[in-house]
Scaffold this active site. Structure first.
Site, PDB file in Angstrom:
ATOM      1  N   ALA A  13     -15.173 -32.857  -5.980  1.00 48.67           N
ATOM      2  CA  ALA A  13     -15.754 -31.569  -6.374  1.00 48.67           C
ATOM      3  C   ALA A  13     -17.125 -31.743  -7.000  1.00 48.67           C
ATOM      4  CB  ALA A  13     -14.802 -30.864  -7.340  1.00 48.67           C
ATOM      5  N   GLY A  17     -18.927 -31.975  -2.278  1.00 50.19           N
ATOM      6  CA  GLY A  17     -17.607 -31.382  -2.075  1.00 50.19           C
ATOM      7  C   GLY A  17     -17.652 -29.867  -2.224  1.00 50.19           C
ATOM      8  N   PHE A 118     -42.411 -37.301  -8.063  1.00 46.84           N
ATOM      9  CA  PHE A 118     -41.303 -38.254  -8.119  1.00 46.84           C
ATOM     10  C   PHE A 118     -41.656 -39.452  -7.251  1.00 46.84           C
ATOM     11  CE2 PHE A 118     -36.849 -38.340  -9.545  1.00 46.84           C
ATOM     12  CZ  PHE A 118     -36.869 -37.359 -10.508  1.00 46.84           C
ATOM     13  N   ASP A 219     -13.177 -45.046  -4.580  1.00 48.30           N
ATOM     14  CA  ASP A 219     -11.786 -44.877  -4.138  1.00 48.30           C
ATOM     15  C   ASP A 219     -11.654 -44.611  -2.632  1.00 48.30           C
ATOM     16  OD1 ASP A 219     -11.948 -44.652  -6.864  1.00 48.30           O
ATOM     17  OD2 ASP A 219     -10.571 -42.968  -7.051  1.00 48.30           O
ATOM     18  N   GLN A 238     -28.877 -49.394  -4.722  1.00 42.92           N
ATOM     19  CA  GLN A 238     -30.114 -49.169  -5.470  1.00 42.92           C
ATOM     20  C   GLN A 238     -29.974 -49.379  -6.975  1.00 42.92           C
ATOM     21  OE1 GLN A 238     -31.850 -44.957  -6.129  1.00 42.92           O
ATOM     22  NE2 GLN A 238     -33.244 -45.942  -4.728  1.00 42.92           N
ATOM     23  N   HIS A 240     -31.893 -48.416 -10.319  1.00 44.16           N
ATOM     24  CA  HIS A 240     -32.912 -47.490 -10.832  1.00 44.16           C
ATOM     25  C   HIS A 240     -33.700 -48.236 -11.903  1.00 44.16           C
ATOM     26  CE1 HIS A 240     -34.735 -44.058 -12.808  1.00 44.16           C
ATOM     27  NE2 HIS A 240     -34.230 -43.236 -11.917  1.00 44.16           N
ATOM     28  N   LEU A 250     -29.067 -43.385 -17.799  1.00 41.61           N
ATOM     29  CA  LEU A 250     -30.300 -43.138 -17.060  1.00 41.61           C
ATOM     30  C   LEU A 250     -31.356 -42.373 -17.830  1.00 41.61           C
ATOM     31  CD1 LEU A 250     -31.121 -43.689 -14.058  1.00 41.61           C
ATOM     32  CD2 LEU A 250     -30.987 -41.228 -13.795  1.00 41.61           C
ATOM     33  N   THR A 252     -34.436 -40.334 -16.460  1.00 49.26           N
ATOM     34  CA  THR A 252     -34.875 -39.865 -15.145  1.00 49.26           C
ATOM     35  C   THR A 252     -36.293 -40.315 -14.785  1.00 49.26           C
ATOM     36  OG1 THR A 252     -35.373 -37.933 -13.805  1.00 49.26           O
ATOM     37  CG2 THR A 252     -35.602 -37.637 -16.156  1.00 49.26           C
ATOM     38  N   GLU A 253     -36.462 -40.516 -13.473  1.00 50.63           N
ATOM     39  CA  GLU A 253     -37.787 -40.808 -12.932  1.00 50.63           C
ATOM     40  C   GLU A 253     -38.742 -39.637 -13.196  1.00 50.63           C
ATOM     41  OE1 GLU A 253     -37.299 -42.767  -9.087  1.00 50.63           O
ATOM     42  OE2 GLU A 253     -38.870 -41.439  -8.376  1.00 50.63           O
ATOM     43  N   ARG A 284     -38.070 -46.829  -5.898  1.00 49.64           N
ATOM     44  CA  ARG A 284     -37.295 -47.530  -6.930  1.00 49.64           C
ATOM     45  C   ARG A 284     -37.084 -49.006  -6.669  1.00 49.64           C
ATOM     46  NH1 ARG A 284     -33.013 -42.606  -7.708  1.00 49.64           N
ATOM     47  NH2 ARG A 284     -34.472 -41.316  -8.881  1.00 49.64           N
ATOM     48  N   HIS A 351     -27.372 -47.884  -9.644  1.00 48.31           N
ATOM     49  CA  HIS A 351     -27.489 -46.428  -9.647  1.00 48.31           C
ATOM     50  C   HIS A 351     -26.914 -45.738  -8.426  1.00 48.31           C
ATOM     51  CE1 HIS A 351     -29.186 -42.620 -10.785  1.00 48.31           C
ATOM     52  NE2 HIS A 351     -29.948 -42.543  -9.710  1.00 48.31           N
ATOM     53  N   GLU A 381     -22.539 -39.062  -1.583  1.00 49.28           N
ATOM     54  CA  GLU A 381     -22.765 -40.501  -1.808  1.00 49.28           C
ATOM     55  C   GLU A 381     -21.691 -41.365  -1.149  1.00 49.28           C
ATOM     56  OE1 GLU A 381     -24.026 -41.441  -5.801  1.00 49.28           O
ATOM     57  OE2 GLU A 381     -23.851 -43.584  -5.410  1.00 49.28           O
ATOM     58  N   ARG A 392     -33.046 -45.208  -1.204  1.00 49.38           N
ATOM     59  CA  ARG A 392     -33.175 -43.758  -1.320  1.00 49.38           C
ATOM     60  C   ARG A 392     -34.337 -43.381  -2.234  1.00 49.38           C
ATOM     61  NH1 ARG A 392     -31.634 -40.027  -5.174  1.00 49.38           N
ATOM     62  NH2 ARG A 392     -30.214 -41.357  -6.337  1.00 49.38           N
ATOM     63  N   LEU A 398     -29.542 -35.278  -4.243  1.00 48.79           N
ATOM     64  CA  LEU A 398     -29.107 -33.887  -4.429  1.00 48.79           C
ATOM     65  C   LEU A 398     -29.363 -33.104  -3.138  1.00 48.79           C
ATOM     66  CD1 LEU A 398     -30.211 -33.148  -8.119  1.00 48.79           C
ATOM     67  CD2 LEU A 398     -27.919 -33.684  -7.264  1.00 48.79           C
TER      68      LEU A 398
HETATM   69  C1  LIG Z   1     -27.199 -40.263 -14.204  1.00 46.32           C
HETATM   70  C2  LIG Z   1     -27.546 -39.889 -12.794  1.00 46.32           C
HETATM   71  C3  LIG Z   1     -28.668 -39.104 -12.555  1.00 46.32           C
HETATM   72  C4  LIG Z   1     -29.002 -38.745 -11.241  1.00 46.32           C
HETATM   73  N1  LIG Z   1     -30.107 -37.955 -11.022  1.00 46.32           N
HETATM   74  C5  LIG Z   1     -30.398 -37.562  -9.758  1.00 46.32           C
HETATM   75  C6  LIG Z   1     -31.481 -36.664  -9.495  1.00 46.32           C
HETATM   76  O1  LIG Z   1     -32.161 -36.191 -10.396  1.00 46.32           O
HETATM   77  N2  LIG Z   1     -31.731 -36.321  -8.213  1.00 46.32           N
HETATM   78  C7  LIG Z   1     -30.985 -36.792  -7.168  1.00 46.32           C
HETATM   79  O2  LIG Z   1     -31.258 -36.438  -6.027  1.00 46.32           O
HETATM   80  N3  LIG Z   1     -29.938 -37.631  -7.399  1.00 46.32           N
HETATM   81  C8  LIG Z   1     -29.633 -38.010  -8.662  1.00 46.32           C
HETATM   82  N4  LIG Z   1     -28.563 -38.852  -8.871  1.00 46.32           N
HETATM   83  C9  LIG Z   1     -27.688 -39.201  -7.752  1.00 46.32           C
HETATM   84  C10 LIG Z   1     -26.773 -38.035  -7.450  1.00 46.32           C
HETATM   85  O3  LIG Z   1     -26.528 -37.299  -8.617  1.00 46.32           O
HETATM   86  C11 LIG Z   1     -25.430 -38.504  -6.886  1.00 46.32           C
HETATM   87  O4  LIG Z   1     -25.645 -39.368  -5.816  1.00 46.32           O
HETATM   88  C12 LIG Z   1     -24.651 -37.298  -6.400  1.00 46.32           C
HETATM   89  O5  LIG Z   1     -24.513 -36.352  -7.441  1.00 46.32           O
HETATM   90  C13 LIG Z   1     -23.283 -37.656  -5.855  1.00 46.32           C
HETATM   91  O6  LIG Z   1     -22.622 -36.451  -5.537  1.00 46.32           O
HETATM   92  P1  LIG Z   1     -21.257 -36.441  -4.745  1.00 46.32           P
HETATM   93  O7  LIG Z   1     -20.940 -35.019  -4.443  1.00 46.32           O
HETATM   94  O8  LIG Z   1     -21.352 -37.368  -3.594  1.00 46.32           O
HETATM   95  O9  LIG Z   1     -20.206 -37.057  -5.740  1.00 46.32           O
HETATM   96  P2  LIG Z   1     -19.924 -36.854  -7.321  1.00 46.32           P
HETATM   97  O10 LIG Z   1     -20.733 -35.778  -7.927  1.00 46.32           O
HETATM   98  O11 LIG Z   1     -19.987 -38.200  -7.919  1.00 46.32           O
HETATM   99  O12 LIG Z   1     -18.446 -36.350  -7.316  1.00 46.32           O
HETATM  100  C14 LIG Z   1     -17.376 -37.158  -6.871  1.00 46.32           C
HETATM  101  C15 LIG Z   1     -16.132 -36.306  -6.844  1.00 46.32           C
HETATM  102  O13 LIG Z   1     -15.092 -37.024  -6.207  1.00 46.32           O
HETATM  103  C16 LIG Z   1     -13.912 -36.920  -6.956  1.00 46.32           C
HETATM  104  N5  LIG Z   1     -13.102 -38.115  -6.682  1.00 46.32           N
HETATM  105  C17 LIG Z   1     -13.479 -39.415  -6.653  1.00 46.32           C
HETATM  106  N6  LIG Z   1     -12.439 -40.203  -6.351  1.00 46.32           N
HETATM  107  C18 LIG Z   1     -11.376 -39.386  -6.173  1.00 46.32           C
HETATM  108  C19 LIG Z   1     -10.019 -39.583  -5.846  1.00 46.32           C
HETATM  109  N7  LIG Z   1      -9.503 -40.801  -5.661  1.00 46.32           N
HETATM  110  N8  LIG Z   1      -9.213 -38.497  -5.752  1.00 46.32           N
HETATM  111  C20 LIG Z   1      -9.696 -37.245  -5.972  1.00 46.32           C
HETATM  112  N9  LIG Z   1     -10.971 -37.004  -6.271  1.00 46.32           N
HETATM  113  C21 LIG Z   1     -11.800 -38.059  -6.376  1.00 46.32           C
HETATM  114  C22 LIG Z   1     -14.352 -36.763  -8.389  1.00 46.32           C
HETATM  115  O14 LIG Z   1     -13.371 -36.082  -9.128  1.00 46.32           O
HETATM  116  C23 LIG Z   1     -15.613 -35.910  -8.213  1.00 46.32           C
HETATM  117  O15 LIG Z   1     -15.282 -34.547  -8.192  1.00 46.32           O
HETATM  118  C24 LIG Z   1     -28.215 -39.209 -10.173  1.00 46.32           C
HETATM  119  C25 LIG Z   1     -27.081 -39.988 -10.422  1.00 46.32           C
HETATM  120  C26 LIG Z   1     -26.775 -40.342 -11.714  1.00 46.32           C
HETATM  121  C27 LIG Z   1     -25.579 -41.235 -11.936  1.00 46.32           C
END
Ligand SMILES: Cc1cc2nc3c(=O)[nH]c(=O)nc-3n(C[C@H](O)[C@H](O)[C@H](O)COP(=O)(O)OP(=O)(O)OC[C@H]3O[C@@H](n4cnc5c(N)ncnc54)[C@H](O)[C@@H]3O)c2cc1C
Length: 580
Positions: A13, A17, A118, A219, A238, A240, A250, A252-253, A284, A351, A381, A392, A398
């Site tokens: 989520a 998601g 950026f 997972d 990557q 950062h 982190l 931020t950049e 990066r 990162h 991701e 990246r 995002l």
């Molecule tokens: C501190 C930080 C700052 C960042 N800043 C930026 C930015 O400014 N700009 C940018 O473009 N990117 C940024 N990134 C990268 C970006 O935020 C992430 O790559 C992105 O948010 C990942 O989103 P996602 O939807 O793939 O997964 P996530 O947002 O990580 O969500 C994963 C989901 O999967 C669920 N999940 C995982 N395993 C299981 C399981 N076994 N069973 C059920 N549910 C599970 C979790 O509950 C969660 O809801 C940043 C990352 C970090 C860590």
């Protein structure tokens, strides 16, 4: 055992998601449920700070072709150009769509969405930095997640929060559902589905110093890989450049986008030597390697000379506190350093995973370089489309979630609309129950926390910013030993309610698998490209290595990984040396 049935199930989520579920739910012919081990708005997307890149041109002229070029070049030409083109075009409308959903972007005085510079984002194909990152101060991800969650509530998406998915049900090349563990009760549930979207995020926790939340343990990548299905380009991980020294949290950049400068112990702006034209705003991988070299050559700050400095002190207080409030707060809280008056100690932090579950541009999961797993999709991701290639650019994750999460959701709903529920195998939950039983049986003598610590420390030492044959070969052997010890792990807590020890032991298993695939892929690639920097093969080698890695677990020989390849989708931008 509880049994549920939904046409479309989304696992995860975060931004990807929630975008997938929202667009699946817009198809009124299908029912949609999201399963998440975290409460949705606690997903890591909520920690994203700096922004989402889109060529809106609100501050200065910009075009999607420039954004596409930067993405391909930033990815050291390993990005698939069909994905990069869709992305750079579609993210423009997607940002306006988020705005219309109510996302409170920061604004320019004329009322348009504010944009800032950026790393690696340029105008006129590399001439100078351009303002492309749309942001909501330094809480962009938080705002995206809140907005998308509200929209999902409105669209009638069903949520199963604090359910940890333990297995995928795949038979005859078709995905039929998932098995999940309800964390509050210890019950195992089977979810039957016509299509499943994997959106479970990254796995930064395999490293000791990381910006990633505790829950990012790979997972679903591992569960996919355990079935003999491939993981693509895992060698590209990557770092950062600016994590808070020793903690990895982190900064931020966006701090450099607002004018922040990196300095070594003598106050030198060392990026002038490594990337003379865009300096601190180089991609990066380049900045992280520069920091590593400065530290290695003894120009680090502090008594152990083990960190460098991010200097914002020349910026006005209202820019620092107004546009970067969270990182100002982090620096004051965790380091006791006020960025308004003193430079902030930083070091690179693990990162972002460029690699993951291979997909088509519609999110369909690939079982090899050409066949899909029917009914199974991935985005965000956890997936590898591959938009980011070998490295990246900041703000492109995002954007990836929004553009490809939406496409996966639409495709999964369309597939489900025409498909039938297929019978589930007998004991669909068998493997998950056996694993829980093994960990709770009390027969094992190993402790998961100890193995996890060794995994994180050795990955940090052997497979990080720079790699060699020697360090990675050593890591392959270490991982075999850790895997063997993992099979002998027991948990001491055998209760059913909120048994975090059990869940963490499961997560360790996932991390070991992902580390195994990553190390094997990195050892196999005998060149340096993007985030994969080998001291023993320092040059990029397009003749032999302009191809994606596909790592398969050898199901008959534990610990062995078979490597295959997939072609890079080339296009209008020919591979060239990367100069900044
Ligand atoms: C501190 C930080 C700052 C960042 N800043 C930026 C930015 O400014 N700009 C940018 O473009 N990117 C940024 N990134 C990268 C970006 O935020 C992430 O790559 C992105 O948010 C990942 O989103 P996602 O939807 O793939 O997964 P996530 O947002 O990580 O969500 C994963 C989901 O999967 C669920 N999940 C995982 N395993 C299981 C399981 N076994 N069973 C059920 N549910 C599970 C979790 O509950 C969660 O809801 C940043 C990352 C970090 C860590």
């Amino acid at each position: 055992m509880q049994h549920h049935r939904y046409d479309v199930i989304v696992v995860g989520a975060g931004g990807s998601g929630l975008m997938a579920s929202l667009y699946a739910a817009k198809n009124k012919n299908v029912s949609v449920a999201v399963i998440s081990k975290l409460y949705p708005t606690r997903s890591h997307t909520g920690a994203a700070q700096g922004g989402v890149g889109a060529a809106l041109g609100n501050v200065s002229e910009d075009h999607w072709e420039w954004h596409m070029y930067d993405t391909v070049k930033g990815g050291d030409y390993l990005a698939d150009q069909d994905a990069a083109e869709i992305f750079a075009k579609d993210i423009i409308d997607a940002v306006y769509e988020l705005e219309h959903m109510g996302l409170p972007f920061s604004r320019l005085p004329n009322g348009k969405i504010a944009q800032r510079k950026f790393g690696g984002h340029t105008k006129e194909f590399g001439k100078a930095a351009v303002e492309r990152a749309c942001y909501a101060v330094d809480r962009t991800g938080h705002m995206i997640l809140q907005t998308l969650y509200q929209q999902n509530v409105k669209a009638g998406t069903t949520f199963f929060n604090e359910f940890q998915v333990l297995d995928l049900i795949i038979e005859d090349g078709v995905c039929r559902g998932v098995v999940a563990y309800e964390i509050s009760t210890g019950e195992v549930h089977v979810f039957q589905a016509k299509s499943v979207v994997l959106a479970a995020g990254g796995y930064g926790r395999v490293f000791k110093i990381t910006s990633n939340a505790l829950s990012l343990t790979g997972d679903l990548m591992s569960i996919y890989y355990r079935k003999g299905l491939p993981l693509e380009d895992l060698e590209f991980y990557q770092f950062h450049p600016t994590g808070i020294a020793k903690l990895g949290i982190l900064i931020t950049e966006g701090a450099r986008g607002e004018g922040g400068i990196l300095r070594n112990d003598s106050g030198e702006r060392f990026m002038e030597r490594y990337a003379p034209s865009i300096k601190d705003l180089a991609p990066r991988d380049i900045v992280s390697r520069a920091i590593y070299m400065e530290l290695r050559e003894g120009r680090g700050a502090g008594k152990d000379k083990d960190y460098l400095l991010l200097d914002l002190t020349h910026l006005p207080r209202d820019v620092i506190e107004g546009r970067l409030p969270d990182i100002t707060d982090f620096s004051r809280t965790y380091l006791g350093v006020d960025p308004v008056t003193a430079p902030v100690p930083i070091q690179p932090t693990a990162h972002y995973a460029m690699g993951g579950i291979p997909t088509t541009v519609d999110g369909e999961c690939l079982a090899n370089s050409s066949t899909t797993v029917r009914g199974l999709y991935a985005a965000g991701e956890v997936a590898c489309v591959s938009l980011h290639g070998a490295n990246r650019l900041g703000t492109n994750s995002l954007g990836d979630l929004i553009v490809f999460g939406k496409r996966a959701g639409i495709a999964a709903a369309r597939y489900a609309q025409d498909a039938q529920f297929e019978d589930l195998p007998a004991r669909a939950d068998g493997a998950a129950l056996d694993e829980i039983e093994r960990l709770k049986s009390g027969h094992g003598t190993e402790n998961a926390a100890r193995i996890r610590k060794e995994l994180q420390e050795t990955m940090m030492d052997n497979v990080s910013i720079y790699r060699t044959d020697e360090t990675m070969s050593r890591q392959v052997e270490i991982l075999k030993e850790l895997q063997a010890r993992y099979r002998n792990v027991s948990v001491t807590d055998t209760s059913t309610k909120y048994n975090t020890e059990l869940m963490e032991a499961m997560e360790l298993g996932y991390m070991l698998d992902v580390a195994e695939a990553m190390t094997a892929s990195a050892l196999n690639r005998k060149e340096s490209r993007g985030a994969h920097a080998r001291e023993d093969f320092p040059d990029r080698d397009d003749e032999n290595w302009l191809k994606h890695t596909m790592a398969y677990r050898d199901l008959s020989r534990p610990g062995e990984v078979n490597i295959g390849y997939k072609n890079v989708v080339l296009g209008k931008f020919e591979p060239k040396p990367r100069v900044y």
